[in-house]
Design an enzyme around this catalytic site. Structure first.
Site, short mmCIF file in Angstrom:
data_model
loop_
_atom_site.label_atom_id
_atom_site.label_comp_id
_atom_site.label_asym_id
_atom_site.label_seq_id
_atom_site.Cartn_x
_atom_site.Cartn_y
_atom_site.Cartn_z
CG ASP A 1 -2.09 0.92 1.07
OD1 ASP A 1 -2.35 1.37 -0.06
OD2 ASP A 1 -2.74 1.22 2.09
CG HIS B 1 -0.08 1.94 -9.45
ND1 HIS B 1 -0.29 1.59 -8.13
CD2 HIS B 1 -1.19 2.61 -9.83
CE1 HIS B 1 -1.49 2.04 -7.75
NE2 HIS B 1 -2.05 2.67 -8.76
CG LEU C 1 10.10 -16.58 -3.14
CD1 LEU C 1 9.76 -16.55 -1.65
CD2 LEU C 1 10.50 -15.18 -3.61
C1 IPE Z 1 -1.39 0.06 -3.54
O1 IPE Z 1 -1.21 1.42 -3.58
C2 IPE Z 1 -1.47 -0.56 -4.91
C3 IPE Z 1 -2.73 -1.26 -5.23
C4 IPE Z 1 -3.81 -1.31 -4.52
C5 IPE Z 1 -2.77 -1.92 -6.49
P1 IPE Z 1 -2.45 2.40 -3.55
O2 IPE Z 1 -2.84 2.68 -4.96
O3 IPE Z 1 -3.52 1.87 -2.67
O4 IPE Z 1 -1.80 3.68 -2.92
P2 IPE Z 1 -2.49 4.76 -1.99
O5 IPE Z 1 -3.16 4.04 -0.83
O6 IPE Z 1 -3.46 5.51 -2.82
O7 IPE Z 1 -1.35 5.61 -1.52
MG MG Z 2 -4.14 2.24 -0.74
#
Ligand code: IPE
Ligand code: MG
Length: 222
Positions: A2, A19, A113
């Protein structure tokens, strides 16, 4: 995993850039896990509820996952990483399903792994699906095998020892709820793109300091 979006926002970048940086963190963490050694690592890449994000973000995440499976293939084979994607396969694109089946097949003999990627995954959905499969009504082990079948998991994966959530939130968000019954939870404030070897080793250290009792008495006091 996250915090990708907030990591990007902090830098004035669009969310997909977060991402992408998160994808690089996956590469580093997988290498660190192989070295640690960790034998099973499950990464929560896309939840059933993530479909509710804007279409453009969902497509960016899907493209990123597909690219990851293509670009990591040789590295996985070289490092002994077996890939397994858990979750539903009836709503993601045919191309992605083919890529998943392909890499699972190609890396099936890798044994350092087991890297499970949770894609279109919901733990509650998995439990509902498992309950509908035939089996012994009250066999716990049998239910776990059904849970694996319901999510396309490879069989025989042990229950979770350690669950790490990055990005500062303190919740499980429908991830491996059954399998986490006795997991040690580690919450860290680091945004996922900044998570790496050091952070993984710190979480493992924290895990080693925990007194795991499984509802019984401590080995230290017994
Ligand atoms: C996590 O990062 C990635 C996925 C859920 C795919 P987020 O996209 O939830 O990032 P924030 O929470 O908005 O910072
Ligand atoms: Mg998130």
């Amino acid at each position: 995993m996250d915090g990708n979006g907030r990591w990007a926002q902090q830098r004035g970048l669009p969310r997909p850039a977060g991402h992408r940086a998160g994808g690089e963190a996956v590469r580093r963490v997988v290498e660190a896990a192989v070295a640690a050694p960790v034998t099973v690592l499950t990464l929560y890449a896309f939840s059933c509820d993530n479909w509710g994000r804007p279409k453009r973000e969902v497509s960016a995440l899907m493209r990123l996952m597909q690219r990851y499976l293509v670009s990591e293939r040789l590295r996985c084979l070289k490092n002994g990483v077996r890939i397994n994607v858990i979750g539903r396969r009836d709503r993601i694109s045919r191309d992605l399903v083919e890529e998943i089946e392909d890499i699972e097949h190609a890396t099936a003999a890798c044994d350092r792994l087991l890297l499970r990627l949770a894609v279109d995954y919901s733990s509650r959905q998995a439990m509902l699906d498992a309950a509908k499969l035939p089996g012994e009504p009250d066999g716990l082990c049998d239910f776990e095998r059904r849970l694996e079948r319901a999510t396309h998991s490879v069989p025989g994966v042990p229950s979770l020892d350690l669950l790490i959530r990055t990005g500062g939130e303190r919740r499980l968000s429908d991830f491996l709820l059954w399998e986490s019954a006795y997991a040690e939870l580690v919450f860290c404030d680091t945004y996922w793109p900044d998570f790496g070897e050091q952070a993984l080793l710190a979480a493992l250290d924290e895990f080693r300091r925990r007194d795991r009792r499984f509802g019984q008495l401590s080995r230290r006091t017994a």
